[in-house]
Design an enzyme around this catalytic site. Structure first.
Site, PDB file in Angstrom:
ATOM      1  N   GLU A 175       1.214 -13.599 -82.481  1.00 12.04           N
ATOM      2  CA  GLU A 175       2.558 -14.109 -82.238  1.00 12.04           C
ATOM      3  C   GLU A 175       2.560 -15.427 -81.463  1.00 12.04           C
ATOM      4  OE1 GLU A 175       4.926 -10.986 -80.521  1.00 12.04           O
ATOM      5  OE2 GLU A 175       4.662  -9.673 -82.227  1.00 12.04           O
ATOM      6  N   GLU A 384       1.920  -5.073 -86.478  1.00 13.84           N
ATOM      7  CA  GLU A 384       2.730  -4.382 -85.464  1.00 13.84           C
ATOM      8  C   GLU A 384       4.058  -3.968 -86.071  1.00 13.84           C
ATOM      9  OE1 GLU A 384       3.549  -6.402 -81.768  1.00 13.84           O
ATOM     10  OE2 GLU A 384       1.478  -7.091 -81.607  1.00 13.84           O
TER      11      GLU A 384
HETATM   12  O1  IFM Z   1       4.618  -5.416 -76.731  1.00 18.24           O
HETATM   13  C1  IFM Z   1       4.820  -6.438 -77.645  1.00 18.24           C
HETATM   14  C2  IFM Z   1       3.506  -6.965 -78.163  1.00 18.24           C
HETATM   15  O2  IFM Z   1       2.669  -7.374 -77.130  1.00 18.24           O
HETATM   16  C3  IFM Z   1       3.735  -8.138 -79.081  1.00 18.24           C
HETATM   17  N1  IFM Z   1       4.705  -7.830 -80.109  1.00 18.24           N
HETATM   18  C4  IFM Z   1       5.918  -7.180 -79.710  1.00 18.24           C
HETATM   19  C5  IFM Z   1       5.627  -5.983 -78.839  1.00 18.24           C
HETATM   20  C6  IFM Z   1       6.945  -5.298 -78.425  1.00 18.24           C
HETATM   21  O3  IFM Z   1       7.761  -6.183 -77.742  1.00 18.24           O
END
Ligand code: IFM
Length: 483
Positions: A175, A384
């Site tokens: 990200e 994710e």
């Molecule tokens: O916890 C975070 C993660 O570190 C990166 N993506 C989003 C998740 C939830 O906010």
């Protein structure tokens, strides 16, 4: 609502037999042991120790003590039926000053973790950078400065030399939008700077770091390794079909998505992004040859998805009403969206998670199908997806979280629909394995499949974890029922 959206959620869906079923974490969110084995502070250590930056002054000093409990955690992963585990390496644990020699003790931790995973039959998927820049590199200017990209490639090569013989899946950045725009734009993430030009410079140097790191990884890794980047692609939806709202969506797509996808996958920055930000910078920090360096072949594009992004032009806000600024990325008077000052953000009505994020699996389907049609031949993986809820242990110690199971089920159903529509999705990593340090929200938001008691650090798989284990073991998505 389209016909595909009303597909009944009651049927059992079979996933491809080689689909990777995983869960994900990140170093600063779980490891703790902040000062052990030669580790030096990262920007998140500094930020979390700065009063007022993180909810209730929480820090990752101890986190969930995964550094000392990783063997127990791998045992829990086995109980969850995981075929793969995505984790990140703490840069300042393995290269304490962010340059120069490695700390063998730090690398040994990851060697032991990877060996334990492999012995358990779990495929390690390693992310090199999940937001924890060594503080020394931030002191030298951080991501807005070009040498940080060069340091990142050196670090990538060192980790590849140490672990390349046993790790097949490698991700450069997690990200980068958050690193650049929350870290240097709105300041709600470390290092907490609020400088729009620095944020754009950071974006470019993250891109460059990615390209240089892919080159370093290819040079150091054996053939057959799979290289990826994890992007939190924003599924941007205009509030109305009006030209103004569509223009707002275009701006957010440019500075949210195409700022990465352009150089990484197409070899050029989008011209409209340059135009949108021309009042801030002429982008002279992009040197000749940079976009070619960034444009490296990748084996997978990893996508993180939680909720859609609904936008309008500010003029579409009722007269007298305050401009909605809540984009789901924290409260700051400084925008993380340079060049998009006249864009307003909206949250769809309906179900929300404990983050306040609307639940909308159809946006995941749209994101996957749109990305696949723009980049045909590029396999995708969900690196994710998951949700925070107010989980509490009952009097008998069990944790019942039917909302999380329903969320994951609906999103996996969307993934299945995308596969059925011809999208090459190779795997799914649930965020997160364990409750953990949720950045500026500290330990106030629980995303884990496994509950952690923050006093005793005791782990308890939630009811959704038992359901997910069955899905992961069988490759069959069935409704969670009464989990
Ligand atoms: O916890 C975070 C993660 O570190 C990166 N993506 C989003 C998740 C939830 O906010």
């Amino acid at each position: 609502m389209t016909a595909s959206e009303i597909r009944p959620l009651t049927a059992v869906r079979s996933f491809p037999s080689d689909f990777l079923w995983g869960a994900a974490t990140a170093a600063y969110q779980i490891e703790g042991a902040a000062r052990e084995g030669g580790r030096t502070p990262s920007i998140w250590d500094t930020f979390s120790h700065t009063p007022g930056k993180v909810f209730a002054g929480h820090t990752g000093d101890v986190a969930v003590d995964h550094y000392h409990r990783f063997r127990d955690d791998v045992r829990l992963m086995t109980e969850l039926g995981l075929g793969a585990y995505r984790f990140s390496v703490s840069w300042s644990r393995v290269q304490p000053t962010g340059r120069g020699p490695v700390a063998q003790q730090g690398l040994d931790f990851y060697r032991r973790l990877v060996d334990e995973l492999l012995a358990a039959g779990i495929e390690p998927a390693l992310t090199l950078y999940h937001w924890d820049l060594p503080q020394e590199l931030e002191d030298a200017g951080g991501w807005p400065e070009r040498p940080t990209a060069e340091r990142f490639a050196e670090y990538a090569g060192l980790v590849a030399d140490a672990l390349g013989d046993r790790v097949k899946y490698w991700t450069t950045l997690n990200e980068p939008w958050c690193s650049a725009f929350l870290g240097y734009g709105s300041g709600v993430h470390a290092p907490g700077r609020t400088e729009p030009v620095a944020a754009l410079r950071a974006a470019h140097h993250l891109n460059l770091g990615h390209g240089l790191a892919v080159q370093a990884l290819r040079a150091a890794l054996p053939g057959g390794c799979q290289l990826a980047v994890s992007l939190n692609l924003h599924e941007v939806r205009p509030l109305t079909p009006s030209p103004e709202d569509r223009e707002a969506a275009r701006r957010i797509d440019a500075v949210g998505n195409r700022v990465w996808l352009g150089p990484m996958l197409e070899g050029a920055y989008p011209e409209d992004l340059f135009a949108d930000t021309a009042h801030l910078t002429g982008w002279s920090f992009v040197q000749n040859g940079d976009t070619a360096t960034i444009h490296q072949p990748l084996d997978l594009l990893a996508v993180n998805y939680y909720t859609p992004t609904v936008v309008s032009h500010v003029s579409h806000i009722a007269k007298g009403a305050e401009k909605p600024r809540d984009d789901g990325h924290g409260n700051s008077e400084h925008s993380p969206w340079p060049g998009a000052g006249d864009v307003a953000f909206h949250r769809a009505p309906g179900e929300r998670t404990a983050m306040g994020w609307p639940v909308d699996p159809s946006a995941l389907y749209d994101l996957l199908t749109r990305t696949a049609s723009r980049y045909p031949g590029m396999p995708l993986v969900i690196s994710e997806n998951g949700a925070a809820y107010e989980d509490e242990a009952g009097p008998d110690g069990t944790v019942h979280d039917p909302e999380r199971a329903a969320y994951v089920h609906a999103h996996l159903d969307a993934v299945h629909r995308a596969i059925a529509a011809g999208v090459d999705v190779r795997g799914y990593f649930l965020w997160s394995l364990l409750d953990n340090f949720e950045w500026a929200y500290g330990y106030g938001k629980r995303f884990g499949a496994i509950h952690v008691d923050y006093d005793s650090l005791e782990r308890t798989p939630k009811s959704s974890a038992h359901w997910y284990a069955r899905v992961a073991r069988t490759g069959e998505l069935h409704p969670p029922g009464n989990v």
